[in-house]
Design an enzyme around this catalytic site. Structure first.
Site, mmCIF file in Angstrom:
data_model
loop_
_atom_site.group_PDB
_atom_site.id
_atom_site.type_symbol
_atom_site.label_atom_id
_atom_site.label_comp_id
_atom_site.label_asym_id
_atom_site.label_seq_id
_atom_site.Cartn_x
_atom_site.Cartn_y
_atom_site.Cartn_z
ATOM 1 N N LEU A 103 0.701 -0.993 -0.165
ATOM 2 C CA LEU A 103 -0.150 -0.133 -0.050
ATOM 3 C C LEU A 103 0.950 1.220 -0.140
ATOM 4 O O LEU A 103 0.347 2.357 0.488
ATOM 5 C CB LEU A 103 -1.083 0.034 1.475
ATOM 6 C CG LEU A 103 -1.818 -0.608 1.233
ATOM 7 C CD1 LEU A 103 -2.743 -0.710 2.291
ATOM 8 C CD2 LEU A 103 -2.771 -0.952 0.255
ATOM 9 N N CYS A 113 7.811 -7.949 -14.301
ATOM 10 C CA CYS A 113 6.196 -9.128 -14.246
ATOM 11 C C CYS A 113 4.382 -8.290 -14.047
ATOM 12 O O CYS A 113 3.737 -8.550 -14.941
ATOM 13 C CB CYS A 113 7.093 -9.355 -12.527
ATOM 14 S SG CYS A 113 8.416 -10.657 -12.725
HETATM 15 C C1 UDX Z 1 6.318 -9.140 -8.533
HETATM 16 C C2 UDX Z 1 5.951 -9.539 -7.592
HETATM 17 O O1 UDX Z 1 5.789 -9.086 -6.022
HETATM 18 C C3 UDX Z 1 6.791 -11.246 -7.180
HETATM 19 O O2 UDX Z 1 5.598 -12.183 -5.939
HETATM 20 C C4 UDX Z 1 6.684 -12.294 -8.604
HETATM 21 O O3 UDX Z 1 7.309 -13.041 -8.829
HETATM 22 C C5 UDX Z 1 7.289 -11.245 -9.635
HETATM 23 O O4 UDX Z 1 6.045 -9.871 -9.338
HETATM 24 P P1 UDX Z 1 8.856 -7.532 -8.524
HETATM 25 O O5 UDX Z 1 7.992 -7.141 -10.043
HETATM 26 O O6 UDX Z 1 10.146 -7.930 -8.578
HETATM 27 O O7 UDX Z 1 7.599 -8.070 -7.813
HETATM 28 O O8 UDX Z 1 8.468 -6.157 -7.685
HETATM 29 P P2 UDX Z 1 7.525 -6.366 -6.629
HETATM 30 O O9 UDX Z 1 8.288 -6.035 -4.941
HETATM 31 O O10 UDX Z 1 6.558 -6.377 -6.433
HETATM 32 O O11 UDX Z 1 7.257 -4.401 -7.152
HETATM 33 C C6 UDX Z 1 6.353 -4.355 -8.507
HETATM 34 C C7 UDX Z 1 6.806 -2.973 -8.582
HETATM 35 O O12 UDX Z 1 5.521 -2.401 -7.708
HETATM 36 C C8 UDX Z 1 7.309 -1.834 -8.519
HETATM 37 O O13 UDX Z 1 7.874 -0.567 -10.223
HETATM 38 C C9 UDX Z 1 7.503 -1.410 -7.324
HETATM 39 O O14 UDX Z 1 7.725 0.365 -7.489
HETATM 40 C C10 UDX Z 1 5.550 -0.994 -7.256
HETATM 41 N N1 UDX Z 1 5.505 -1.195 -5.988
HETATM 42 C C11 UDX Z 1 5.267 -2.366 -4.950
HETATM 43 C C12 UDX Z 1 4.101 0.018 -5.489
HETATM 44 O O15 UDX Z 1 4.591 1.135 -5.918
HETATM 45 N N2 UDX Z 1 3.598 -0.084 -4.132
HETATM 46 C C13 UDX Z 1 4.107 -1.088 -3.461
HETATM 47 O O16 UDX Z 1 3.559 -0.941 -1.991
HETATM 48 C C14 UDX Z 1 4.935 -2.147 -3.542
#
Ligand code: UDX
Length: 491
Positions: A250, A260
């Site tokens: 959040l 992903c």
């Molecule tokens: C994601 C999933 O978390 C993981 O379980 C799956 O296997 C692969 O895809 P990842 O892409 O490495 O992992 O990154 P993640 O940490 O999930 O962040 C994804 C994106 O969401 C990033 O750009 C991050 O900055 C953004 N994000 C994440 C937010 O903007 N707010 C958040 O609270 C969490």
């Protein structure tokens, strides 16, 4: 166990190294001979905390080796994992060419029973197609089983996520295959969820889509906060304290990116349309994500009036901290938006500069060698990726180096009141100067994200809510959440 992993990209390499670390004998197969050679010489093609040590240690212990031969891998293993790329097509559906090709190559060399495991992220029913393909192309009619075993690794903490998973999902339609998979995962001491292949495949797309939904939800709420003077960080704390909601994922910001989420949501939408059940909710998740960056750009324009010729410093190019991955990075999209409008952008990223240069992802950008160099004479600083090192930079020096101390914090890394007290004009996501009371910061003015404090601790304090999360531990919020919020969602 003897395990082969076909595809030594991000997922294959991390999985292979961790399997070897817990004692399995692992053969990683890749059709890129140069990569195989580099890996056998201990050169790791990606930056992932902890991975290099793990690979070097297990290669030295002869539990991990790399080859270009699928036949060698299949012959010398009991379980064969498929971890090849499943890139998106233009229409958002998944390109399964590599999966199909590997299925045919396995079939051609399969001589005795093997469990074939889909580790790549694939649409539902792909396992059935892999089984059909192996049956069709295997000339000696060997027995085998296809299993789905989706991964949930996050870049930047993939080793931890694999070694200490929340759960392990195994989709298998045979007891024989299930028993073998349980032996593979025995050393990990994590809950194993057993289901059928189709459900396991869907769990991956559904899980990633739901996480992105959470992010778009809090980003949509941040727009309301900006219009009403509320503070998104407090709202996130307030709703996240409800165990049914949970505080993680959040974190309002510029939107989600990476290899992903964008791809998996597009794939899930394509699957839903294929079966005549359009997933409108996920289309809205995509729209909110796009709008978040557009709204941020508009606020920049509204404040700077004309972006043309403006000297704008950008901190962060990778899609998130703790990785050198720049795929589908919102930060890069924002830099290109600014350059398209004629701004003169100087950017710096602790790990992403080289990739941006090599792949020429931001034509016209100037890449600085440090955060401070990037802000020299800048008229505005944009924080696009929340690398922890940015919260350790001396902000007074930043202010003094800038031409005009205006900061647009796209990840709410800094504390508004501290920025105000230091003389910056500060714009966060879903929060404004009026929001903060300057108590929630660490020693260098970086925000520790205003949450809520039990009423009894606030007695006599006039305004709504404030909290310290930096030095002093806050009893009202479970430790797990406090660690995750302190490192903003990394591990
Ligand atoms: C994601 C999933 O978390 C993981 O379980 C799956 O296997 C692969 O895809 P990842 O892409 O490495 O992992 O990154 P993640 O940490 O999930 O962040 C994804 C994106 O969401 C990033 O750009 C991050 O900055 C953004 N994000 C994440 C937010 O903007 N707010 C958040 O609270 C969490």
């Amino acid at each position: 166990m003897k395990i082969a992993i076909i595809g030594s990209g991000y997922v294959g390499l991390v999985t292979g190294a961790c399997f070897a670390q817990v004692g399995h004998e692992v053969i990683c197969v890749d059709n890129d001979e140069r990569k195989v050679k580099a890996l056998n010489h201990g050169r790791i093609p990606i930056y992932e905390p902890g991975l290099e040590q793990l690979v070097l240690r297990n290669v030295a212990a002869r539990r991990l080796k790399f080859t270009g031969s699928i036949e060698y891998g299949v012959d010398n293993s009991e379980v064969v994992f498929i971890a090849v790329p499943t890139p998106p097509r233009a229409d958002g559906s998944v390109d399964l060419t590599y999966i199909e090709q590997v299925a045919r190559e396995i079939a051609a060399v399969l001589k005795e029973y093997r469990v074939i495991v889909d580790k790549s992220t694939v649409p539902v029913k792909t396992g059935e197609k892999v089984a059909d393909t192996i049956r069709r192309y295997n000339k000696v009619n060997v027995d085998f089983d296809v299993v789905s075993n989706p991964e949930f690794l996050r870049e930047g903490c993939a080793v931890t996520d694999l070694m200490e998973p929340d759960r392990i999902v195994i989709g298998a339609n045979s007891e024989r295959a299930l028993a073998i998979m349980e032996k593979v995962y025995e050393p990990f001491l994590a809950p194993i969820m057993v289901t059928d292949v189709n459900s396991a495949e869907l769990i991956k797309h559904a899980a990633n889509s739901f996480l992105a939904l959470k992010i778009s939800y809090i980003n949509a709420v941040s727009a309301i906060c900006e219009a009403t003077g509320a503070d998104i960080e407090k709202v996130a704390e307030g709703i996240g304290a409800d165990k049914r909601i949970g505080r993680s994922f959040l974190n309002a910001g510029l939107g989600y990116g990476g290899s992903c989420f964008p791809k998996d949501i597009a794939a899930f939408i394509a699957i839903s349309e294929l079966i005549g059940e359009p997933f409108h909710l996920l289309q809205e998740v995509q729209r909110i994500n796009q709008r978040q960056r557009e709204r941020f750009l508009k606020r920049l324009r509204d404040t700077l009036w004309v972006l043309k010729e403006k000297r704008i410093a950008v901190w962060g190019l990778t899609f998130k901290p703790h990785t050198d991955d720049v795929r589908s990075s919102v930060a890069i999209d924002l830099v290109n938006d600014l350059i398209r409008e004629g701004a003169r952008v100087t950017a710096y990223d602790p790990k992403g500069n080289q990739r941006v240069q090599e792949l020429d992802l931001c034509p016209g950008v100037h890449l600085a060698n440090s955060a401070l160099e990037a802000v020299q004479d800048a008229e505005t600083l944009v924080l696009a990726t929340e690398w922890p090192e940015f919260s350790d930079v001396d902000l007074t020096e930043v202010r003094d180096r800038m031409h005009t101390p205006i900061v647009f914090d796209g990840r709410n890394l800094f504390d508004p009141a501290t920025m105000r007290d230091l003389g910056f004009q500060y714009f966060g996501i879903g929060r404004s100067l009026a929001n903060s009371s300057g108590t929630n910061q660490n020693s260098n003015g970086a925000s520790t994200h205003g949450g809520l404090r039990p009423l009894q601790e606030c007695r006599g304090i006039a305004d709504s809510s404030r909290v310290s999360r930096g030095g002093k531990t806050d009893r009202s919020v479970p430790m797990k959440d406090s660690i995750s919020s302190l490192c903003r969602g990394n591990c």
